[in-house]
Design a protein around this motif. Structure first.
Motif, PDB file in Angstrom:
ATOM      1  N   PRO A 296       0.818  -1.218   0.000  1.00  0.00           N
ATOM      2  CA  PRO A 296       0.000   0.000   0.000  1.00  0.00           C
ATOM      3  C   PRO A 296       0.850   1.267   0.000  1.00  0.00           C
ATOM      4  CG  PRO A 296      -0.735  -1.541   1.695  1.00  0.00           C
ATOM      5  CD  PRO A 296       0.544  -2.076   1.161  1.00  0.00           C
ATOM      6  N   LEU A 297       1.961   1.222   0.752  1.00  0.00           N
ATOM      7  CA  LEU A 297       2.854   2.386   0.804  1.00  0.00           C
ATOM      8  C   LEU A 297       3.389   2.687  -0.589  1.00  0.00           C
ATOM      9  CD1 LEU A 297       4.373   4.365   2.712  1.00  0.00           C
ATOM     10  CD2 LEU A 297       6.238   2.717   2.690  1.00  0.00           C
ATOM     11  N   LEU A 298       3.764   1.620  -1.299  1.00  0.00           N
ATOM     12  CA  LEU A 298       4.355   1.779  -2.619  1.00  0.00           C
ATOM     13  C   LEU A 298       3.368   2.410  -3.597  1.00  0.00           C
ATOM     14  CD1 LEU A 298       7.183   1.043  -3.586  1.00  0.00           C
ATOM     15  CD2 LEU A 298       6.229  -1.024  -4.580  1.00  0.00           C
ATOM     16  N   SER A 299       2.099   1.954  -3.556  1.00  0.00           N
ATOM     17  CA  SER A 299       1.141   2.581  -4.477  1.00  0.00           C
ATOM     18  C   SER A 299       0.755   3.962  -3.975  1.00  0.00           C
ATOM     19  CB  SER A 299      -0.082   1.694  -4.699  1.00  0.00           C
ATOM     20  OG  SER A 299      -0.385   0.947  -3.557  1.00  0.00           O
ATOM     21  N   GLY A 300       0.785   4.174  -2.651  1.00  0.00           N
ATOM     22  CA  GLY A 300       0.506   5.499  -2.112  1.00  0.00           C
ATOM     23  C   GLY A 300       1.563   6.504  -2.546  1.00  0.00           C
TER      24      GLY A 300
ATOM     25  N   SER B 205       1.188   8.553  -5.727  1.00  0.00           N
ATOM     26  CA  SER B 205       0.361   9.752  -5.834  1.00  0.00           C
ATOM     27  C   SER B 205       0.979  10.938  -5.095  1.00  0.00           C
ATOM     28  CB  SER B 205      -1.047   9.462  -5.299  1.00  0.00           C
ATOM     29  OG  SER B 205      -0.957   8.939  -4.001  1.00  0.00           O
ATOM     30  N   LEU B 206       2.115  10.707  -4.428  1.00  0.00           N
ATOM     31  CA  LEU B 206       2.792  11.832  -3.768  1.00  0.00           C
ATOM     32  C   LEU B 206       3.649  12.553  -4.809  1.00  0.00           C
ATOM     33  CD1 LEU B 206       3.669  13.203  -1.014  1.00  0.00           C
ATOM     34  CD2 LEU B 206       5.641  11.704  -1.127  1.00  0.00           C
ATOM     35  N   PRO B 207       3.367  13.836  -5.084  1.00  0.00           N
ATOM     36  CA  PRO B 207       4.193  14.554  -6.063  1.00  0.00           C
ATOM     37  C   PRO B 207       5.629  14.608  -5.540  1.00  0.00           C
ATOM     38  CG  PRO B 207       2.284  15.842  -5.392  1.00  0.00           C
ATOM     39  CD  PRO B 207       2.377  14.690  -4.461  1.00  0.00           C
ATOM     40  N   SER B 208       6.575  14.185  -6.373  1.00  0.00           N
ATOM     41  CA  SER B 208       7.935  14.064  -5.839  1.00  0.00           C
ATOM     42  C   SER B 208       8.549  15.427  -5.561  1.00  0.00           C
ATOM     43  CB  SER B 208       8.800  13.251  -6.789  1.00  0.00           C
ATOM     44  OG  SER B 208       8.673  13.767  -8.084  1.00  0.00           O
TER      45      SER B 208
ATOM     46  N   VAL C  83      14.648  12.408  -8.016  1.00  0.00           N
ATOM     47  CA  VAL C  83      14.346  11.608  -9.212  1.00  0.00           C
ATOM     48  C   VAL C  83      13.984  10.169  -8.817  1.00  0.00           C
ATOM     49  CG1 VAL C  83      15.346  10.600 -11.289  1.00  0.00           C
ATOM     50  CG2 VAL C  83      15.714  13.002 -10.781  1.00  0.00           C
ATOM     51  N   LEU C  84      14.775   9.606  -7.905  1.00  0.00           N
ATOM     52  CA  LEU C  84      14.511   8.219  -7.478  1.00  0.00           C
ATOM     53  C   LEU C  84      13.167   8.118  -6.765  1.00  0.00           C
ATOM     54  CD1 LEU C  84      17.980   6.938  -6.240  1.00  0.00           C
ATOM     55  CD2 LEU C  84      16.860   6.598  -8.441  1.00  0.00           C
ATOM     56  N   ALA C  85      12.897   9.104  -5.891  1.00  0.00           N
ATOM     57  CA  ALA C  85      11.631   9.086  -5.156  1.00  0.00           C
ATOM     58  C   ALA C  85      10.460   9.135  -6.131  1.00  0.00           C
ATOM     59  CB  ALA C  85      11.567  10.266  -4.194  1.00  0.00           C
ATOM     60  N   GLY C  86      10.678   9.783  -7.290  1.00  0.00           N
ATOM     61  CA  GLY C  86       9.601   9.873  -8.272  1.00  0.00           C
ATOM     62  C   GLY C  86       9.416   8.601  -9.075  1.00  0.00           C
ATOM     63  N   SER C  87      10.539   7.958  -9.471  1.00  0.00           N
ATOM     64  CA  SER C  87      10.390   6.879 -10.450  1.00  0.00           C
ATOM     65  C   SER C  87      10.335   5.480  -9.842  1.00  0.00           C
ATOM     66  CB  SER C  87      11.520   6.951 -11.474  1.00  0.00           C
ATOM     67  OG  SER C  87      12.762   7.010 -10.826  1.00  0.00           O
TER      68      SER C  87
ATOM     69  N   ILE D  62       7.931   2.206 -11.287  1.00  0.00           N
ATOM     70  CA  ILE D  62       8.494   1.019 -11.925  1.00  0.00           C
ATOM     71  C   ILE D  62       8.129  -0.221 -11.113  1.00  0.00           C
ATOM     72  CG2 ILE D  62      10.611  -0.084 -12.701  1.00  0.00           C
ATOM     73  CD1 ILE D  62      11.821   2.723 -12.948  1.00  0.00           C
ATOM     74  N   ALA D  63       8.282  -0.140  -9.794  1.00  0.00           N
ATOM     75  CA  ALA D  63       7.986  -1.301  -8.950  1.00  0.00           C
ATOM     76  C   ALA D  63       6.511  -1.672  -9.055  1.00  0.00           C
ATOM     77  CB  ALA D  63       8.363  -1.004  -7.502  1.00  0.00           C
ATOM     78  N   ASN D  64       5.642  -0.660  -9.035  1.00  0.00           N
ATOM     79  CA  ASN D  64       4.208  -0.941  -9.157  1.00  0.00           C
ATOM     80  C   ASN D  64       3.861  -1.552 -10.503  1.00  0.00           C
ATOM     81  OD1 ASN D  64       2.690  -0.347  -6.809  1.00  0.00           O
ATOM     82  ND2 ASN D  64       3.251   1.794  -7.052  1.00  0.00           N
TER      83      ASN D  64
END
Lengths: 265, 312
Positions: free
Chosen positions: B147-151, B154-157, B179-183, B187-189
């Protein structure tokens, strides 16, 4: 052709291909437990063609899964006298990213065959199911009947390759493989399957709910009851065209109906 | 339940008859003809259009749209509804762009940003792929961080930028962190979704064919999950490019190279509207260009091989 038949006869003697003694399978535990199979006794000879017949819920698929080692029996003894059985599903279940030939080759590759050998063998099998020249097509470019034939070729590839690797004949488990096809395609594929069976002498355990199909294909028809599945009765099917077996058809259908109606109350 | 076998006839003995008798041969030939006929009727037909027709039908509409857009822009500018410093003429934006080309600075600006985006994206791939596999295949991990990963998606990086500046100062580390926090989540999802959408029959096919462990992953799991994984990568790239621009605009300093975001920020600081708009166009062009040149062809190949249509 003579040599093929000699080999076939050799395959059809010796230790049983499959022995089940008192096999049962229960899913879950406690009050919610469902018994799918109870006290199944069954023996299949090498090279024999046996049809398991039954209405839905008789645990036919569960039984095949046990034989294929996709699942383990809860009680009883299950002995497979052949090499690791191969499986043909109701849907073609081809890998959509591989061509028809590569789908067949994968079975051979996983059984440890070399590249050249695979290629030759795959082409032979494609010819056997009358798909010469279609090997480079992907599953989505083939019709349902053609896909099912590729699936048959893949199952045969697995049977023979595993058999060679383990040094003993293979066994083919078929879970209503023609049920989703239209009547004419099904009829043609049944003829094809008999032809292939006669040419290869593989042991076949074939699950169906269609009495006609069972009589047409099998040497022996085994009727299973439903919930839990047990062996009700079995019939040997003699040779000759379907017309000779109308009495047998009526008898088996009557018995199947009896099994089904016993669940109505 | 007693067994009541009814032995009517043992042994088959029909093999020879079936294969040699004239009637049987006729049946077999009939079957062969029926097979051939059914195949011919059932085979899905494919139509191919000539390449120039495809080029026209895919290339022309966006070109027309672009011309219409430029014309409208020119019209609005010529009608002088808005002040010149708010809406420059298209030609002024072109000049601002041409100036950076003329003094060669455009190449270093593009290189700074694109190389950052690529390195960031590559690192994100290396981290996100095993992460996605873990989340998809290990139930505890999925329950814990799924859930954290999909949440996080939606957090603007850009929200990470202030924190990253405080943690890492105005250095490249800040940029890469954002950049990492954004991508990574994208990718994982994508990989998780790709694995979840594998029809359950395919792993069973692998099992009955004797594929276990690594060979099952190589022959069944990964190729089956590839379309979803690629979609995740594409989105991951878009997110990493977006996050990079946000980071470059907000975090500016002597230790940081001069990228597209900094170029845009500089234009804004000097009230140089043509430069700002030129920078926006450049950012857009790079984003679309990478998508069209890298992701689209790969995706097209993968989907076409599986008989799936490209939707976008």
């Amino acid at each position: 052709m003579t040599s093929t038949i000699e080999r076939t006869d050799a395959n059809r003697t010796g230790a049983p291909a499959l022995t089940l003694r008192g096999v049962g399978k229960t899913f879950g535990a406690g009050s919610g437990a469902v018994t799918a199979l109870r006290n199944i006794d069954l023996q299949v000879q090498p090279g024999e063609f046996v049809c398991l017949l039954g209405a839905s819920g008789c645990g036919k698929s569960t039984l095949l899964n046990l034989v294929a080692d996709l699942d383990a029996p809860t009680v009883g003894e299950l002995q497979v006298g052949t090499a690791r059985p191969s499986f043909m599903f109701q849907e073609a279940a081809l890998l959509p990213w591989l061509t028809a030939r590569r789908n067949i080759e994968l079975a051979l590759q996983l059984a440890g065959q070399g590249r050249r050998e695979r290629r030759i063998r795959a082409d032979e099998l494609l010819a056997l199911v009358r798909l010469e020249g279609q090997g480079d097509k992907r599953p989505h470019e083939l019709s349902g009947g053609m896909r099912q034939r590729v699936s048959l070729a893949r199952a045969l590839a697995a049977t023979t390759a595993v058999g060679e690797a383990e040094g003993r004949p293979g066994m083919l488990l078929m879970d209503e493989p023609f049920a989703a096809l239209d009547a004419i395609t099904r009829d043609v594929l049944q003829t094809e399957l008999l032809r292939v069976w006669q040419a290869t002498g593989t042991t076949i355990l074939f699950v169906t709910h269609d009495v006609r199909e069972a009589i047409r294909l099998a040497q022996r028809v085994v009727l299973l009851s439903s919930r839990p599945g047990t062996v009700v009765r079995e019939w040997r099917v003699g040779d000759g065209p379907m017309e000779l077996h109308t009495d047998l058809h009526t008898e088996i259908t009557g018995r199947l109906r009896q099994v089904i109606t016993s669940h109505a109350a | 339940m007693p067994h009541e076998p009814t032995p009517l006839h043992t042994g088959r003995g029909t093999d020879e008859n079936l294969l040699t008798s004239p009637a049987a041969t006729a049946v077999l030939e009939d079957a062969a003809a029926a097979v051939a006929g059914l195949d011919a009727l059932d085979t899905p037909t494919t139509t191919t259009r000539p390449w120039w027709k495809r080029a026209v039908s895919t290339g022309l509409p966006p070109l027309v749209a672009l011309v219409v857009f430029l014309l409208a822009w020119q019209l609005v500018w010529a009608s002088a509804i808005t002040a010149e410093y708010k809406l420059p003429a298209p030609i002024d934006v072109w000049h601002a762009f041409a100036k950076t080309v003329a003094d060669g600075s455009v190449w270093s600006i593009l290189w700074t940003s694109v190389s950052r985006a690529f390195i960031g994206f590559a690192v994100a791939l290396v981290i996100a792929t095993p992460l996605g596999l873990l989340v998809a295949k290990v139930r505890v991990v999925r329950a814990a961080i799924g859930p954290l990963l999909s949440g996080l998606q939606s957090l603007p990086s850009v929200a990470w930028v202030p924190a990253a500046v405080l943690w890492f100062g105005l250095t490249d580390a800040t940029i890469y962190f954002v950049v990492l926090a954004g991508s990574i989540p994208s990718i994982a999802n994508g990989l998780v979704a790709g694995i979840d959408q594998i029809p359950p029959i395919l792993p069973r096919v692998g099992q009955v064919l004797g594929a276990r462990g690594l060979s099952a992953a190589r022959h069944i799991l990964l190729p089956a999950a590839l379309p979803g994984y690629l979609a995740g990568c594409k989105q991951g790239w878009a997110f990493s490019w977006r996050s990079l621009m946000a980071a470059e605009i907000i975090a500016a300093g002597p230790l940081l190279g001069f990228g597209l975001g900094a170029f845009l920020k500089e234009g804004s600081d000097f009230n140089d509207m043509p430069s700002v708009i030129a920078a926006i166009f450049l950012i857009l062009i790079v984003g679309i260009g990478i998508e069209l040149l890298v992701f689209r062809p790969v995706e097209r190949r993968v989907l076409r091989a599986r008989g799936l249509a490209l939707t976008t």
